[in-house]
Structures are given as C-alpha cells and as structure tokens.
Design a protein around this motif. Structure first.
Motif, PDB file in Angstrom:
ATOM      1  N   GLU A 299       0.832  -1.208   0.000  1.00  0.00           N
ATOM      2  CA  GLU A 299       0.000   0.000   0.000  1.00  0.00           C
ATOM      3  C   GLU A 299       0.868   1.261   0.000  1.00  0.00           C
ATOM      4  O   GLU A 299       0.598   2.213  -0.739  1.00  0.00           O
ATOM      5  N   ARG A 300       1.933   1.258   0.785  1.00  0.00           N
ATOM      6  CA  ARG A 300       2.825   2.420   0.835  1.00  0.00           C
ATOM      7  C   ARG A 300       3.549   2.622  -0.496  1.00  0.00           C
ATOM      8  O   ARG A 300       3.710   3.751  -0.958  1.00  0.00           O
ATOM      9  N   VAL A 301       3.990   1.526  -1.118  1.00  0.00           N
ATOM     10  CA  VAL A 301       4.646   1.634  -2.423  1.00  0.00           C
ATOM     11  C   VAL A 301       3.666   2.182  -3.455  1.00  0.00           C
ATOM     12  O   VAL A 301       3.996   3.067  -4.242  1.00  0.00           O
ATOM     13  N   ARG A 302       2.437   1.665  -3.439  1.00  0.00           N
ATOM     14  CA  ARG A 302       1.421   2.150  -4.392  1.00  0.00           C
ATOM     15  C   ARG A 302       1.140   3.638  -4.192  1.00  0.00           C
ATOM     16  O   ARG A 302       0.975   4.376  -5.162  1.00  0.00           O
ATOM     17  N   MET A 303       1.103   4.093  -2.944  1.00  0.00           N
ATOM     18  CA  MET A 303       0.860   5.508  -2.681  1.00  0.00           C
ATOM     19  C   MET A 303       2.010   6.365  -3.210  1.00  0.00           C
ATOM     20  O   MET A 303       1.799   7.407  -3.803  1.00  0.00           O
ATOM     21  N   ASP A 304       3.240   5.925  -2.996  1.00  0.00           N
ATOM     22  CA  ASP A 304       4.400   6.674  -3.468  1.00  0.00           C
ATOM     23  C   ASP A 304       4.504   6.697  -4.990  1.00  0.00           C
ATOM     24  O   ASP A 304       5.068   7.612  -5.568  1.00  0.00           O
ATOM     25  N   HIS A 305       3.960   5.663  -5.634  1.00  0.00           N
ATOM     26  CA  HIS A 305       4.113   5.533  -7.085  1.00  0.00           C
ATOM     27  C   HIS A 305       2.761   5.469  -7.785  1.00  0.00           C
ATOM     28  O   HIS A 305       2.599   4.750  -8.766  1.00  0.00           O
ATOM     29  N   LYS A 306       1.813   6.271  -7.299  1.00  0.00           N
ATOM     30  CA  LYS A 306       0.468   6.232  -7.864  1.00  0.00           C
ATOM     31  C   LYS A 306       0.424   6.696  -9.315  1.00  0.00           C
ATOM     32  O   LYS A 306      -0.508   6.383 -10.028  1.00  0.00           O
ATOM     33  N   ARG A 307       1.429   7.405  -9.767  1.00  0.00           N
ATOM     34  CA  ARG A 307       1.486   7.809 -11.179  1.00  0.00           C
ATOM     35  C   ARG A 307       1.901   6.654 -12.084  1.00  0.00           C
ATOM     36  O   ARG A 307       1.742   6.719 -13.286  1.00  0.00           O
ATOM     37  N   SER A 308       2.462   5.614 -11.498  1.00  0.00           N
ATOM     38  CA  SER A 308       2.832   4.421 -12.264  1.00  0.00           C
ATOM     39  C   SER A 308       1.575   3.585 -12.456  1.00  0.00           C
ATOM     40  O   SER A 308       1.156   2.866 -11.561  1.00  0.00           O
ATOM     41  N   VAL A 309       0.972   3.701 -13.622  1.00  0.00           N
ATOM     42  CA  VAL A 309      -0.312   3.047 -13.845  1.00  0.00           C
ATOM     43  C   VAL A 309      -0.182   1.542 -14.028  1.00  0.00           C
ATOM     44  O   VAL A 309      -1.147   0.816 -13.864  1.00  0.00           O
ATOM     45  N   ASP A 310       0.980   1.050 -14.333  1.00  0.00           N
ATOM     46  CA  ASP A 310       1.152  -0.364 -14.628  1.00  0.00           C
ATOM     47  C   ASP A 310       1.920  -1.073 -13.516  1.00  0.00           C
ATOM     48  O   ASP A 310       2.973  -1.666 -13.752  1.00  0.00           O
ATOM     49  N   ILE A 311       1.383  -1.028 -12.298  1.00  0.00           N
ATOM     50  CA  ILE A 311       2.015  -1.719 -11.179  1.00  0.00           C
ATOM     51  C   ILE A 311       1.551  -3.165 -11.184  1.00  0.00           C
ATOM     52  O   ILE A 311       0.357  -3.447 -11.220  1.00  0.00           O
ATOM     53  N   LYS A 312       2.527  -4.085 -11.160  1.00  0.00           N
ATOM     54  CA  LYS A 312       2.224  -5.523 -11.144  1.00  0.00           C
ATOM     55  C   LYS A 312       2.691  -6.109  -9.824  1.00  0.00           C
ATOM     56  O   LYS A 312       3.778  -5.793  -9.344  1.00  0.00           O
ATOM     57  N   VAL A 313       1.869  -6.999  -9.249  1.00  0.00           N
ATOM     58  CA  VAL A 313       2.182  -7.632  -7.975  1.00  0.00           C
ATOM     59  C   VAL A 313       2.147  -9.143  -8.153  1.00  0.00           C
ATOM     60  O   VAL A 313       1.238  -9.681  -8.784  1.00  0.00           O
ATOM     61  N   LYS A 314       3.153  -9.819  -7.609  1.00  0.00           N
ATOM     62  CA  LYS A 314       3.222 -11.277  -7.691  1.00  0.00           C
ATOM     63  C   LYS A 314       3.644 -11.812  -6.332  1.00  0.00           C
ATOM     64  O   LYS A 314       4.594 -11.309  -5.727  1.00  0.00           O
ATOM     65  N   ASN A 315       2.925 -12.803  -5.832  1.00  0.00           N
ATOM     66  CA  ASN A 315       3.266 -13.454  -4.567  1.00  0.00           C
ATOM     67  C   ASN A 315       3.878 -14.812  -4.850  1.00  0.00           C
ATOM     68  O   ASN A 315       3.538 -15.460  -5.834  1.00  0.00           O
TER      69      ASN A 315
END
Length: 108
Positions: free
Chosen positions: A72-88
């Motif tokens: 959540e913190r990374v997404r907030m800092d990089h909210k302009r990055s529209v193509d955030i991918k997450v993998k567990n």
C-alpha cells in the motif's frame, strides 16, 4: 548504507560505468522514499555488478514484515505508475512479494 557489503564491493568495481552510476542514483532515490526507507534494502541484479543488458531492470530486495502495508505504501508513493504488477510466491519456505513498476523511465 543500504547497499550490502558484497554488493558495495562489486559496485565500486563498476562505478566508472556511467549507466551503473546512474542506476545507483535512481535506486538511492527510491530507497530514501517514505515507503521504502523503513525497510532493510539491498540493491541486487545485473547493474551493481556491471553485467546488465538492454532489457535489465532495477532489482531491490526489501525485508518486509507486513506485505499488505508495504505494498500500500509503495502504491501511494508511485500512484502515477499506472502499470504496477504484484506477484506473490514462496522460495525455500520463505514468502515473497514482487512489485514491478516504472520509475523515471526505469523498470523497477
């Protein structure tokens, strides 16, 4: 210093390379960001050891206790990055989460 001792020695051997130095500056800025500064970090991958290719990305490892809060913190800092991918995943019994995005034109 957020670069571990082994990687620091490798970086020092390749710091004359302008692209390695530029990636070091980008990774330093990322690690000082609010979302990342509270976690132990290590710069890894091909850039710090000078064996990068055109398709290399910036690899940073973080020790994280709460994956959801960190994401959540990374997404907030990089909210302009529209193509955030997450993998567990899990490797050798240790859970991990990979978050990929672009930062200042670099794949992270």
């Amino acid at each position: 210093m957020w670069v571990n001792h082994h990687h620091q020695k490798l970086f020092e051997a390749h710091q004359h390379d302008p692209l390695v130095f530029q990636t070091y500056e980008v990774v330093s800025a990322l690690c000082m960001a609010e979302s990342l500064s509270t976690n132990s970090a290590a710069w890894t991958g091909t850039f710090p050891i000078g064996i990068y290719t055109e398709s290399s990305d910036l690899d940073i490892l973080f020790e994280v206790v709460d994956f959801d809060q960190w994401e959540e913190r990374v997404r907030m800092d990089h909210k302009r990055s529209v193509d955030i991918k997450v993998k567990n995943g899990k490797s050798r019994g240790v859970a991990y989460r990979t978050i990929s995005y672009e930062y200042q034109g670099w794949k992270v």
